[in-house]
Design an enzyme around this catalytic site. Structure first.
Site, short mmCIF file in Angstrom:
data_model
loop_
_atom_site.label_atom_id
_atom_site.label_comp_id
_atom_site.label_asym_id
_atom_site.label_seq_id
_atom_site.Cartn_x
_atom_site.Cartn_y
_atom_site.Cartn_z
N GLY A 104 -18.55 -2.69 0.13
CA GLY A 104 -18.66 -2.57 -1.53
C GLY A 104 -18.26 -1.31 -1.94
O GLY A 104 -18.43 -1.52 -3.27
N TYR A 137 0.78 -1.60 -0.48
CA TYR A 137 -0.03 0.04 -0.05
C TYR A 137 0.78 1.46 -0.11
O TYR A 137 1.41 1.91 0.89
CB TYR A 137 -1.09 -0.10 1.19
CG TYR A 137 -1.66 -1.11 1.31
CD1 TYR A 137 -2.28 -2.17 0.38
CD2 TYR A 137 -2.63 -1.72 2.78
CE1 TYR A 137 -2.70 -2.89 0.40
CE2 TYR A 137 -3.55 -2.62 2.79
CZ TYR A 137 -3.89 -3.45 2.16
OH TYR A 137 -4.67 -3.87 2.09
N PRO A 165 -16.07 -4.15 2.92
CA PRO A 165 -17.25 -4.53 3.52
C PRO A 165 -18.70 -4.08 3.30
O PRO A 165 -19.58 -4.09 3.19
CB PRO A 165 -16.70 -4.46 4.88
CG PRO A 165 -15.84 -3.76 4.94
CD PRO A 165 -14.97 -3.86 3.84
N HIS A 224 -0.45 -12.01 0.52
CA HIS A 224 -1.36 -11.16 0.15
C HIS A 224 -1.86 -12.18 -0.81
O HIS A 224 -3.33 -11.96 -0.67
CB HIS A 224 -0.87 -9.53 -0.57
CG HIS A 224 -2.02 -8.62 -0.42
ND1 HIS A 224 -0.87 -7.64 -0.20
CD2 HIS A 224 -2.71 -8.75 -0.46
CE1 HIS A 224 -1.90 -6.54 -0.05
NE2 HIS A 224 -2.84 -7.32 -0.46
N GLY A 246 -17.27 1.31 -0.81
CA GLY A 246 -17.82 2.69 -1.01
C GLY A 246 -19.29 2.32 -1.14
O GLY A 246 -20.54 3.17 -1.53
N PHE A 247 -19.72 1.48 -2.65
CA PHE A 247 -20.71 1.15 -2.85
C PHE A 247 -22.09 0.92 -2.35
O PHE A 247 -22.97 1.29 -2.69
CB PHE A 247 -20.91 0.27 -4.46
CG PHE A 247 -21.79 0.42 -5.11
CD1 PHE A 247 -22.12 1.12 -5.83
CD2 PHE A 247 -22.97 -0.45 -5.46
CE1 PHE A 247 -23.16 1.40 -7.00
CE2 PHE A 247 -23.66 -0.93 -6.56
CZ PHE A 247 -24.08 0.10 -6.98
N1 LIG Z 1 -6.20 -8.10 1.03
C1 LIG Z 1 -6.88 -7.18 -0.02
O1 LIG Z 1 -6.82 -8.11 -0.78
C2 LIG Z 1 -7.81 -6.61 0.45
C3 LIG Z 1 -7.92 -5.84 -1.28
C4 LIG Z 1 -8.70 -4.76 -0.75
C5 LIG Z 1 -9.00 -3.52 0.73
N2 LIG Z 1 -7.96 -4.20 1.54
C6 LIG Z 1 -8.17 -3.89 3.14
O2 LIG Z 1 -9.52 -3.70 3.35
C7 LIG Z 1 -9.94 -2.47 3.83
C8 LIG Z 1 -10.82 -1.78 3.47
O3 LIG Z 1 -11.22 -2.56 1.57
P1 LIG Z 1 -11.90 -1.04 1.08
O4 LIG Z 1 -10.94 -0.21 1.72
O5 LIG Z 1 -11.34 -1.88 -0.70
O6 LIG Z 1 -13.13 -0.76 1.15
P2 LIG Z 1 -14.83 -0.84 2.13
O7 LIG Z 1 -13.94 -1.09 2.94
O8 LIG Z 1 -15.59 -1.54 1.53
O9 LIG Z 1 -14.80 0.66 0.75
C9 LIG Z 1 -13.79 2.13 1.44
C10 LIG Z 1 -14.44 2.88 0.36
O10 LIG Z 1 -16.37 3.19 0.77
C11 LIG Z 1 -15.84 5.19 1.23
N3 LIG Z 1 -16.92 4.82 2.87
C12 LIG Z 1 -16.18 4.59 3.64
N4 LIG Z 1 -17.00 4.76 4.62
C13 LIG Z 1 -18.61 5.55 4.05
C14 LIG Z 1 -19.48 5.43 4.31
N5 LIG Z 1 -20.16 5.36 5.61
N6 LIG Z 1 -20.18 6.31 3.00
C15 LIG Z 1 -19.90 7.00 2.41
N7 LIG Z 1 -18.51 6.14 2.03
C16 LIG Z 1 -18.04 5.42 2.40
C17 LIG Z 1 -14.53 5.45 1.03
O11 LIG Z 1 -14.29 6.71 0.79
P3 LIG Z 1 -14.14 7.80 1.98
O12 LIG Z 1 -12.42 7.16 1.98
O13 LIG Z 1 -13.83 9.43 1.03
O14 LIG Z 1 -14.98 7.85 2.92
C18 LIG Z 1 -13.45 3.82 -0.06
O15 LIG Z 1 -13.90 5.01 -0.97
C19 LIG Z 1 -8.40 -1.55 2.90
O16 LIG Z 1 -8.58 -0.15 3.73
C20 LIG Z 1 -7.31 -2.99 3.06
O17 LIG Z 1 -6.45 -2.42 4.46
C21 LIG Z 1 -7.31 -5.51 1.15
#
Ligand SMILES: NC(=O)c1ccc[n+]([C@@H]2O[C@H](COP(=O)([O-])OP(=O)(O)OC[C@H]3O[C@@H](n4cnc5c(N)ncnc54)[C@H](OP(=O)(O)O)[C@@H]3O)[C@@H](O)[C@H]2O)c1
Length: 327
Positions: free
Chosen positions: A205, A57, A203, A123, A207-208
């Site tokens: 999606g 990252y 979790p 990873h 942000g979706f």
């Molecule tokens: N192991 C793997 O291969 C892998 C892959 C992907 C991710 N990850 C880990 O999983 C974590 C979480 O996954 P992710 O960041 O992909 O997706 P996520 O947590 O599902 O969604 C993050 C997105 O949602 C937005 N968001 C968050 N809270 C919100 C809310 N309350 N209202 C509206 N929008 C919101 C964020 O934008 P803003 O920042 O603008 O709020 C960001 O664009 C990552 O940080 C990473 O540590 C691991």
């Protein structure tokens, strides 16, 4: 916040962790360092004790930020990081050779300003290195005290079983949400059988599910979602039916859509610990509120029924990245 235990070895973490990736990588311009550190510290103050990062990252900058942010309360938190890419660069190929894993641990410890990593994940499964060799290398690092627990990410069931024989796996981190339920078929039953915790990434999606994204949303040029088929303009439009469902449950429960997405995951199993990511304090607070929302059996059944009528369109990864998962 409620605590949960990952794995038979008992890694004690807050029911919701913080995914730190988006502060440095994946979703457009990185957050300014001072702000990112303040956000991570705010999460700790609000009860989050589980923080997720990876060498790739940034690369590297996210671990540095996480390390600096958590240094004052290092003993009170659980830090998870990941190895597995050539030179720590996810745009290059995979590399889980024992030499690479050993080099990563030293570099990650420095960047994280610590002398142990609580949870060290592979990873992506590297087809060129038998998983027994990877697990054996992490086992050595555990014996040396540099690592406390072993994890896998996006591994398939055979790999999970083989790894677990050599070194017990404490957690699998893979995508799981109302937007992507594939792990329910094969993965979750195996985790339950072996006593391995599940850490759903994305979790919300990506942000979706929060309702903040629709077909008109324009992502920054460097945003990963620009190359994800599920996030094409037409698929965002088609998949809005799912968001409408989440929003309608949210309004019945007087909650935010993000909170329903997280509460639904927490209700699936007591050993599931989602790691939502955000760069914004008000959203962090909103997401943490999801841990306090209880969905009854009846509500969960109703959601299940409604989901059966919703078809989600578009792959979650472009072809070249899809080939790296489920091995
Ligand atoms: N192991 C793997 O291969 C892998 C892959 C992907 C991710 N990850 C880990 O999983 C974590 C979480 O996954 P992710 O960041 O992909 O997706 P996520 O947590 O599902 O969604 C993050 C997105 O949602 C937005 N968001 C968050 N809270 C919100 C809310 N309350 N209202 C509206 N929008 C919101 C964020 O934008 P803003 O920042 O603008 O709020 C960001 O664009 C990552 O940080 C990473 O540590 C691991």
């Amino acid at each position: 916040m409620e605590k949960r235990i990952l794995g038979n070895n008992g890694l004690d973490v807050s029911a919701l962790g913080l995914g730190c990736m988006g502060l440095s990588f994946g979703y457009g311009k990185p957050t300014e360092k001072k702000e990112a550190i303040a956000l991570i510290r705010a999460a700790f103050e609000k009860g989050v004790t589980f923080f997720d990062t990876a060498e790739c990252y940034g690369p590297f900058t996210n671990e540095e930020i996480v390390g600096e942010a958590l240094a004052p309360f290092r003993k009170e938190v659980v830090i998870a990081t990941k190895f597995g890419f050539q030179d720590g660069d996810s745009k290059k190929g995979l590399d889980s050779s024992p030499a690479r894993i050993k080099a990563v641990v030293e570099a990650s410890l420095k960047r994280l300003k610590t002398d142990y990593i609580d949870l060290f994940y592979q990873h992506r499964v590297d087809p060129n290195v038998p998983i027994e060799e990877v697990a054996g290398t992490v086992k050595e690092l555990i014996q040396e005290g540099k690592v406390k627990h072993f994890g896998l990410s996006e591994a398939g069931v055979e790999t999970i079983r083989r790894a677990h024989i050599v070194q017990p796996v404490v957690a699998l981190q893979s995508e799981y949400s109302l937007f992507y339920r594939e792990p329910e078929k094969e993965i979750i039953p195996v985790l339950e059988e072996l006593g391995i915790g599940f850490v759903p990434f994305s979790p919300l999606g990506k942000g979706f599910l929060t309702g903040a994204i629709n077909e008109e949303t324009k992502f920054e040029a460097s945003d990963f979602r620009n190359i994800v088929p599920r996030f094409s303009e037409e698929n965002r439009k088609a998949n809005q039916t799912l968001v409408d469902l989440v929003k309608s449950i949210a309004s019945e429960k007087n909650a935010a859509a993000s909170q329903i997405a997280l509460a639904w995951l927490l209700a699936q199993k007591p050993w599931i610990v989602p790691i939502p990511g955000t760069t914004k304090l008000h959203r962090l607070e909103e997401n943490i509120g999801g841990a306090a929302i209880h969905l009854s059996k009846e509500e969960l059944n109703n959601i299940d029924k409604a989901l059966k009528n919703i078809e989600i369109v578009g792959a979650r990864y472009p072809q070249q990245l899809q080939e790296r998962v489920g091995k």
